[in-house]
Design an enzyme around this catalytic site. Structure first.
Site, PDB file in Angstrom:
ATOM      1  N   GLU A  95       0.837  -1.203   0.000  1.00  0.00           N
ATOM      2  CA  GLU A  95       0.000   0.000   0.000  1.00  0.00           C
ATOM      3  C   GLU A  95       0.870   1.251   0.000  1.00  0.00           C
ATOM      4  O   GLU A  95       1.956   1.255   0.566  1.00  0.00           O
ATOM      5  CB  GLU A  95      -0.812   0.067   1.295  1.00  0.00           C
ATOM      6  CG  GLU A  95      -1.923  -0.928   1.373  1.00  0.00           C
ATOM      7  CD  GLU A  95      -2.599  -0.893   2.746  1.00  0.00           C
ATOM      8  OE1 GLU A  95      -3.546  -1.655   2.918  1.00  0.00           O
ATOM      9  OE2 GLU A  95      -2.171  -0.107   3.617  1.00  0.00           O
ATOM     10  N   CYS A 114       3.475   8.585   0.949  1.00  0.00           N
ATOM     11  CA  CYS A 114       3.986   7.672   1.984  1.00  0.00           C
ATOM     12  C   CYS A 114       4.256   6.330   1.305  1.00  0.00           C
ATOM     13  O   CYS A 114       3.335   5.703   0.781  1.00  0.00           O
ATOM     14  CB  CYS A 114       2.922   7.543   3.071  1.00  0.00           C
ATOM     15  SG  CYS A 114       3.324   6.345   4.341  1.00  0.00           S
ATOM     16  N   CYS A 121       6.730  -6.941   7.501  1.00  0.00           N
ATOM     17  CA  CYS A 121       7.832  -6.392   8.307  1.00  0.00           C
ATOM     18  C   CYS A 121       8.199  -7.426   9.351  1.00  0.00           C
ATOM     19  O   CYS A 121       7.331  -8.108   9.882  1.00  0.00           O
ATOM     20  CB  CYS A 121       7.391  -5.095   8.993  1.00  0.00           C
ATOM     21  SG  CYS A 121       8.694  -4.330   9.981  1.00  0.00           S
ATOM     22  N   CYS A 125       6.052  -5.157  15.756  1.00  0.00           N
ATOM     23  CA  CYS A 125       5.460  -4.327  16.812  1.00  0.00           C
ATOM     24  C   CYS A 125       3.993  -4.755  16.970  1.00  0.00           C
ATOM     25  O   CYS A 125       3.263  -4.833  15.979  1.00  0.00           O
ATOM     26  CB  CYS A 125       5.535  -2.844  16.435  1.00  0.00           C
ATOM     27  SG  CYS A 125       7.213  -2.326  16.025  1.00  0.00           S
ATOM     28  N   GLY A 182       6.738  -1.843   6.316  1.00  0.00           N
ATOM     29  CA  GLY A 182       8.136  -2.268   6.361  1.00  0.00           C
ATOM     30  C   GLY A 182       9.046  -1.337   7.125  1.00  0.00           C
ATOM     31  O   GLY A 182       8.685  -0.212   7.468  1.00  0.00           O
ATOM     32  N   GLU A 183      10.250  -1.833   7.388  1.00  0.00           N
ATOM     33  CA  GLU A 183      11.263  -1.052   8.106  1.00  0.00           C
ATOM     34  C   GLU A 183      12.319  -0.606   7.076  1.00  0.00           C
ATOM     35  O   GLU A 183      13.107  -1.430   6.597  1.00  0.00           O
ATOM     36  CB  GLU A 183      11.869  -1.928   9.219  1.00  0.00           C
ATOM     37  CG  GLU A 183      13.152  -1.400   9.834  1.00  0.00           C
ATOM     38  CD  GLU A 183      13.086   0.051  10.309  1.00  0.00           C
ATOM     39  OE1 GLU A 183      12.080   0.465  10.895  1.00  0.00           O
ATOM     40  OE2 GLU A 183      14.073   0.778  10.082  1.00  0.00           O
ATOM     41  N   SER A 214      11.433   6.933   8.352  1.00  0.00           N
ATOM     42  CA  SER A 214      10.966   6.581   9.689  1.00  0.00           C
ATOM     43  C   SER A 214      11.531   5.213  10.051  1.00  0.00           C
ATOM     44  O   SER A 214      11.443   4.279   9.263  1.00  0.00           O
ATOM     45  CB  SER A 214       9.434   6.540   9.701  1.00  0.00           C
ATOM     46  OG  SER A 214       8.956   6.090  10.950  1.00  0.00           O
ATOM     47  N   SER A 237      10.600   5.890  15.658  1.00  0.00           N
ATOM     48  CA  SER A 237       9.371   5.423  16.311  1.00  0.00           C
ATOM     49  C   SER A 237       9.721   4.994  17.728  1.00  0.00           C
ATOM     50  O   SER A 237      10.147   3.870  17.949  1.00  0.00           O
ATOM     51  CB  SER A 237       8.778   4.258  15.517  1.00  0.00           C
ATOM     52  OG  SER A 237       8.455   4.712  14.226  1.00  0.00           O
ATOM     53  N   LEU A 238       9.552   5.902  18.663  1.00  0.00           N
ATOM     54  CA  LEU A 238      10.002   5.666  20.036  1.00  0.00           C
ATOM     55  C   LEU A 238       8.925   4.919  20.836  1.00  0.00           C
ATOM     56  O   LEU A 238       9.147   3.819  21.312  1.00  0.00           O
ATOM     57  CB  LEU A 238      10.345   7.015  20.686  1.00  0.00           C
ATOM     58  CG  LEU A 238      11.145   6.962  21.973  1.00  0.00           C
ATOM     59  CD1 LEU A 238      12.516   6.372  21.758  1.00  0.00           C
ATOM     60  CD2 LEU A 238      11.251   8.358  22.587  1.00  0.00           C
ATOM     61  N   HIS A 239       7.784   5.529  21.018  1.00  0.00           N
ATOM     62  CA  HIS A 239       6.586   4.943  21.650  1.00  0.00           C
ATOM     63  C   HIS A 239       6.727   4.566  23.117  1.00  0.00           C
ATOM     64  O   HIS A 239       5.723   4.284  23.773  1.00  0.00           O
ATOM     65  CB  HIS A 239       6.064   3.728  20.867  1.00  0.00           C
ATOM     66  CG  HIS A 239       5.850   3.981  19.407  1.00  0.00           C
ATOM     67  ND1 HIS A 239       5.280   5.149  18.927  1.00  0.00           N
ATOM     68  CD2 HIS A 239       6.135   3.232  18.305  1.00  0.00           C
ATOM     69  CE1 HIS A 239       5.228   5.095  17.607  1.00  0.00           C
ATOM     70  NE2 HIS A 239       5.744   3.957  17.203  1.00  0.00           N
ATOM     71  N   ASN A 313      -3.655   4.483  16.491  1.00  0.00           N
ATOM     72  CA  ASN A 313      -4.809   3.944  15.762  1.00  0.00           C
ATOM     73  C   ASN A 313      -5.197   2.623  16.388  1.00  0.00           C
ATOM     74  O   ASN A 313      -4.345   1.763  16.572  1.00  0.00           O
ATOM     75  CB  ASN A 313      -4.457   3.681  14.295  1.00  0.00           C
ATOM     76  CG  ASN A 313      -4.193   4.960  13.546  1.00  0.00           C
ATOM     77  OD1 ASN A 313      -4.751   6.000  13.866  1.00  0.00           O
ATOM     78  ND2 ASN A 313      -3.323   4.892  12.561  1.00  0.00           N
ATOM     79  N   CYS A 356       0.464   3.696   6.210  1.00  0.00           N
ATOM     80  CA  CYS A 356       1.295   3.656   7.396  1.00  0.00           C
ATOM     81  C   CYS A 356       0.472   3.343   8.626  1.00  0.00           C
ATOM     82  O   CYS A 356       0.971   3.409   9.738  1.00  0.00           O
ATOM     83  CB  CYS A 356       1.976   5.008   7.555  1.00  0.00           C
ATOM     84  SG  CYS A 356       1.160   6.319   6.698  1.00  0.00           S
TER      85      CYS A 356
HETATM   86  N1  SAH Z   1       8.921   0.605  10.248  1.00  0.00           N
HETATM   87  C1  SAH Z   1       9.061   2.017  10.331  1.00  0.00           C
HETATM   88  C2  SAH Z   1       8.248   2.769   9.301  1.00  0.00           C
HETATM   89  C3  SAH Z   1       6.880   2.261   9.013  1.00  0.00           C
HETATM   90  S1  SAH Z   1       5.686   2.364  10.327  1.00  0.00           S
HETATM   91  C4  SAH Z   1       8.731   2.497  11.720  1.00  0.00           C
HETATM   92  O1  SAH Z   1       8.177   1.733  12.500  1.00  0.00           O
HETATM   93  O2  SAH Z   1       9.090   3.631  12.013  1.00  0.00           O
HETATM   94  C5  SAH Z   1       5.276   4.099  10.288  1.00  0.00           C
HETATM   95  C6  SAH Z   1       4.794   4.649  11.613  1.00  0.00           C
HETATM   96  O3  SAH Z   1       3.460   4.189  11.912  1.00  0.00           O
HETATM   97  C7  SAH Z   1       5.670   4.252  12.791  1.00  0.00           C
HETATM   98  O4  SAH Z   1       5.938   5.387  13.599  1.00  0.00           O
HETATM   99  C8  SAH Z   1       4.785   3.276  13.518  1.00  0.00           C
HETATM  100  O5  SAH Z   1       5.157   3.145  14.849  1.00  0.00           O
HETATM  101  C9  SAH Z   1       3.418   3.874  13.275  1.00  0.00           C
HETATM  102  N2  SAH Z   1       2.302   2.992  13.583  1.00  0.00           N
HETATM  103  C10 SAH Z   1       2.135   1.702  13.244  1.00  0.00           C
HETATM  104  N3  SAH Z   1       0.979   1.231  13.734  1.00  0.00           N
HETATM  105  C11 SAH Z   1       0.382   2.257  14.396  1.00  0.00           C
HETATM  106  C12 SAH Z   1      -0.817   2.404  15.127  1.00  0.00           C
HETATM  107  N4  SAH Z   1      -1.669   1.388  15.300  1.00  0.00           N
HETATM  108  N5  SAH Z   1      -1.104   3.623  15.657  1.00  0.00           N
HETATM  109  C13 SAH Z   1      -0.241   4.652  15.497  1.00  0.00           C
HETATM  110  N6  SAH Z   1       0.909   4.576  14.832  1.00  0.00           N
HETATM  111  C14 SAH Z   1       1.228   3.390  14.300  1.00  0.00           C
HETATM  112 FE1  SF4 Z   2       7.462  -2.818  11.237  1.00  0.00          FE
HETATM  113 FE2  SF4 Z   2       7.239  -0.178  11.687  1.00  0.00          FE
HETATM  114 FE3  SF4 Z   2       5.120  -1.794  11.893  1.00  0.00          FE
HETATM  115 FE4  SF4 Z   2       7.024  -1.947  13.737  1.00  0.00          FE
HETATM  116  S1  SF4 Z   2       5.707  -0.176  13.299  1.00  0.00           S
HETATM  117  S2  SF4 Z   2       6.045  -3.674  12.729  1.00  0.00           S
HETATM  118  S3  SF4 Z   2       8.815  -1.570  12.467  1.00  0.00           S
HETATM  119  S4  SF4 Z   2       6.262  -1.353  10.049  1.00  0.00           S
END
Ligand code: SAH
Ligand code: SF4
Length: 366
Positions: A95, A114, A121, A125, A182-183, A214, A237-239, A313, A356
């Site tokens: 996508e 995007c 991936c 996560c 993907g990463e 990212s 992507s710290l979280h 989300n 994303c």
């Molecule tokens: N793999 C990379 C880039 C793709 S994910 C990464 O993780 O940074 C892009 C962004 O979407 C990341 O910041 C990820 O943490 C975020 N993301 C994924 N699922 C999400 C969700 N359910 N709610 C909010 N952000 C989310």
């Molecule tokens: Fe992969 Fe990014 Fe999703 Fe984590 S948030 S599973 S690194 S795409």
């Protein structure tokens, strides 16, 4: 007929030069091909009318310009976000999305694509839809590039349909974010090759500041990126701001804990002058308590960086519910009281989810 197939978008500039030279043509033909691909947005060699007919035929018989097939498209109710599902040559799907942002007094109008960088991936996560699908394969440079090209063509066709000027100053796509499936840093070579092309004057000519990677925080690759000649924007992507929680939310943290990640981010700023952005998606009862905000301020205190707070989300997994707006704003206030400014991205509750996993959003700075 020759059997070797060359995917023009997979070739580096010098590989394309080699290809035209191998066909008995001068090197500058490579520039002409790229001009047609990225400026005139040609979809066939036949359109490249300033190339000799014989070269057009040769190219058409051994090379192709496209390997993505759009198979589904969704547009948000407000028309500002468009998500496309593409089928790849091997039948797998990815996508991509286009997000439109109106200009304001202080900012220009933007059309941001995007892009995905992998099918699935491997980071896994637990709150991420892509992470739950597992890893299938890396995308090739051309598959990354073509996602951008697809939207360049679509926007340009709409602009000219409306009789709007399509001069070179009005780029159909102004920004690219590597935030789809993907990463990106786990597919470094292909991602970097696509960035070099996006940034080059023979390609779409996007500035380094218009390109954002990212990452979950692959420390060796962040260091490598810091040494590259194109200084792209970096989002992490710290979280979570403690290792125990981050090990659960972003499992790669077990390999690259915060004690390694944060210095690598500092180094990125020192070497490139680009302030990294920390992305922090808030999930109810998971990482949105006052104690978490305190940990975050302590972790990044004094750092040259930006913070983006996102109401997470909701996903299929019940433990990941979006934090309510008032909790997100309270989190932001707490950061601000510690001297850390941040941006909050609010889901507008629209009908489609961007590639994303992020809904179309608006921004509040505080
Ligand atoms: N793999 C990379 C880039 C793709 S994910 C990464 O993780 O940074 C892009 C962004 O979407 C990341 O910041 C990820 O943490 C975020 N993301 C994924 N699922 C999400 C969700 N359910 N709610 C909010 N952000 C989310
Ligand atoms: Fe992969 Fe990014 Fe999703 Fe984590 S948030 S599973 S690194 S795409």
């Amino acid at each position: 007929m020759e059997t070797v197939e060359h995917k023009i978008l997979d070739l580096t500039y010098s590989q394309l030069e080699e290809l035209v030279c191998s066909m008995g043509e001068p090197r500058y033909r490579a520039d002409q091909v790229l001009w047609w691909v990225y400026r005139k947005l040609a979809v066939s060699f036949e359109e490249m009318t300033d190339l000799p007919q014989s070269l057009r035929h040769k190219l058409a018989s051994v090379a192709s310009l496209s390997s993505l097939m759009p198979i589904d498209e969704k547009v948000s109710e407000d028309g500002q976000t468009r998500k496309v599902l593409f089928k790849l040559d091997d039948g797998r799907t990815i996508e991509s999305s286009l997000m439109l942002y109106a200009g304001t007094d202080s900012s220009r109008e933007r059309r941001t694509v995007c892009v995905s960088t992998q099918v699935g991936c491997s980071v896994g996560c637990p709150f991420c839809a892509t992470g739950q699908q597992g890893f299938e394969r890396n995308l090739k440079p051309g598959e990354i590039m073509e996602q951008v090209l697809y939207f360049m063509r679509a926007v340009s066709a709409e602009q000219s349909g409306k009789g709007e000027l399509t001069d070179s100053t009005r780029r159909p796509v102004t920004n690219v974010v590597f935030m789809g499936m993907g990463e990106p840093l786990a597919n470094y070579e292909a991602v970097w090759q696509s960035i070099v092309m996006m940034n080059s004057k023979q390609g779409p000519g996007l500035g380094a500041r218009q390109l954002t990677i990212s990452t979950v925080g692959l420390v060796p690759q962040i260091r490598r990126l810091a040494g590259e000649s194109i200084h792209v924007e970096l989002a992490i992507s710290l979280h979570a701001a403690n290792d125990a929680l981050r090990n659960k939310l972003v499992p790669i943290n077990k390999r690259y804990p915060l004690s390694q990640l944060i210095p690598a981010c500092r180094e990125y700023f020192e070497k490139t002058g680009r302030r990294p952005t920390f992305e922090y998606a808030l999930f109810q009862g998971v990482n949105d308590a006052p104690g978490h905000a305190r940990e975050l301020s302590q972790l990044i205190e004094g750092m040259n960086c930006q913070v983006n707070l996102i109401a997470g989300n909701p996903t299929l997994k019940r433990e990941f519910k979006s934090s309510p707006l008032k909790v997100v704003l309270a989190f932001q206030k707490q950061l601000r009281d510690s001297g850390i400014s941040s941006t909050v991205r609010l889901s507008r509750g629209v009908d489609i989810e961007a590639g994303c996993g992020q809904l179309r959003s608006r921004w509040i700075r505080a």
